[in-house]
Write an enzyme that holds these catalytic residues in place. Structure first.
Site, PDB file in Angstrom:
ATOM      1  N   LYS A  62       0.827  -1.204   0.000  1.00 42.80           N
ATOM      2  CA  LYS A  62       0.000   0.000   0.000  1.00 42.80           C
ATOM      3  C   LYS A  62       0.866   1.261   0.000  1.00 42.80           C
ATOM      4  O   LYS A  62       0.576   2.231  -0.725  1.00 42.80           O
ATOM      5  CB  LYS A  62      -0.935  -0.009   1.206  1.00 42.80           C
ATOM      6  CG  LYS A  62      -2.038  -1.053   1.133  1.00 42.80           C
ATOM      7  CD  LYS A  62      -2.842  -1.089   2.432  1.00 42.80           C
ATOM      8  CE  LYS A  62      -3.940  -2.142   2.393  1.00 42.80           C
ATOM      9  NZ  LYS A  62      -4.719  -2.192   3.659  1.00 42.80           N
ATOM     10  N   SER A  78      -0.610   0.837   5.921  1.00 42.05           N
ATOM     11  CA  SER A  78      -0.877  -0.014   7.078  1.00 42.05           C
ATOM     12  C   SER A  78      -1.896  -1.080   6.716  1.00 42.05           C
ATOM     13  O   SER A  78      -2.707  -0.899   5.805  1.00 42.05           O
ATOM     14  CB  SER A  78      -1.394   0.831   8.255  1.00 42.05           C
ATOM     15  OG  SER A  78      -1.503   0.058   9.434  1.00 42.05           O
ATOM     16  N   ASP A  79      -1.838  -2.186   7.433  1.00 42.79           N
ATOM     17  CA  ASP A  79      -2.802  -3.253   7.221  1.00 42.79           C
ATOM     18  C   ASP A  79      -2.964  -4.034   8.519  1.00 42.79           C
ATOM     19  O   ASP A  79      -2.025  -4.133   9.317  1.00 42.79           O
ATOM     20  CB  ASP A  79      -2.355  -4.194   6.100  1.00 42.79           C
ATOM     21  CG  ASP A  79      -3.487  -5.104   5.648  1.00 42.79           C
ATOM     22  OD1 ASP A  79      -4.372  -4.615   4.914  1.00 42.79           O
ATOM     23  OD2 ASP A  79      -3.513  -6.284   6.052  1.00 42.79           O
ATOM     24  N   GLN A  80      -4.148  -4.581   8.708  1.00 46.02           N
ATOM     25  CA  GLN A  80      -4.418  -5.373   9.907  1.00 46.02           C
ATOM     26  C   GLN A  80      -5.141  -6.656   9.515  1.00 46.02           C
ATOM     27  O   GLN A  80      -6.108  -6.621   8.748  1.00 46.02           O
ATOM     28  CB  GLN A  80      -5.285  -4.590  10.894  1.00 46.02           C
ATOM     29  CG  GLN A  80      -5.544  -5.328  12.203  1.00 46.02           C
ATOM     30  CD  GLN A  80      -6.424  -4.518  13.140  1.00 46.02           C
ATOM     31  OE1 GLN A  80      -7.629  -4.433  12.946  1.00 46.02           O
ATOM     32  NE2 GLN A  80      -5.818  -3.908  14.145  1.00 46.02           N
TER      33      GLN A  80
END
Length: 202
Positions: A62, A78-80
């Site tokens: 991203k 960011s990623d979760q």
């Protein structure tokens, strides 16, 4: 003879590569000027990819996707991914899927793998880090699950619960060294990384 003044340094632009309103709210806490750009990234997991590696890969992807259009800027991605025994648990999207997720997670510990990446294409800067959050769910009844979902409708949240809202009532414990990570952006790590990239935080 007057001393010549040193030229003022212009701070690089800061860009958040995310469509998430939760990440925008978190980054705004730092009182920094920033822009938002939505990354065009395929979030499909690779075969046999575990949640930790998936979160790290997507956060970096991203950041790079946005940095291609903002090469001089410092870009945050960011990623979760919610991790239940090594299986990724995504955003439910619907009420029925949220019910199924919470039934699976009740009485168990879920690791919310929250990754953040910071890149600047002009300088070649790249850092990525992970802030795992261990969340213990209460042994919820079907009625409690239904009541919660109707009240908050957290269908855009990985794991079907908003800890910053009524979802906190579903939980027995949260363990993390970066308190904002569960909401979606680990600000301690983010501050460290954007400082290293040249952004003055204070």
């Amino acid at each position: 003879m007057p001393h010549a003044q040193a030229p003022k340094q212009t701070q690089r632009a800061l860009v958040l590569g995310s469509s998430s309103p939760y990440r925008r709210e978190l980054l705004s806490r730092l009182k920094l000027s920033y822009d938002v750009a939505v990354p065009d990234v395929d979030e499909t997991p690779h075969p046999q990819e575990n949640p930790r590696d998936l979160a790290l890969r997507l956060a970096l992807a991203k950041a790079h996707a946005v940095a291609r259009n903002h090469p001089t800027a410092v870009v945050i991605g960011s990623d979760q991914v919610a991790d239940l025994d090594g299986e990724p648990i995504g955003k439910p999207g619907t009420h029925d899927r949220a019910v199924a997720q919470l039934r699976r997670m009740r009485g168990r510990t879920v690791v919310f793998q929250t990754a953040v990446a910071v890149v600047c294409h002009e300088t070649g800067f790249e850092q990525v880090d992970l802030a795992p959050v261990h969340v213990k769910f209460l042994d919820l009844t079907d009625d409690e699950i239904e009541s919660y979902l109707l009240a908050e409708q957290p269908y855009d949240c990985a794991g079907s619960a908003r800890s910053e809202g009524l979802g906190i009532a579903l939980l027995a414990a949260i363990e993390s060294d970066d308190p904002s990570a569960l909401v979606g952006l680990p600000l301690i790590r983010t501050c460290r990384m954007i400082r290293a990239a040249g952004i003055r935080v204070l």
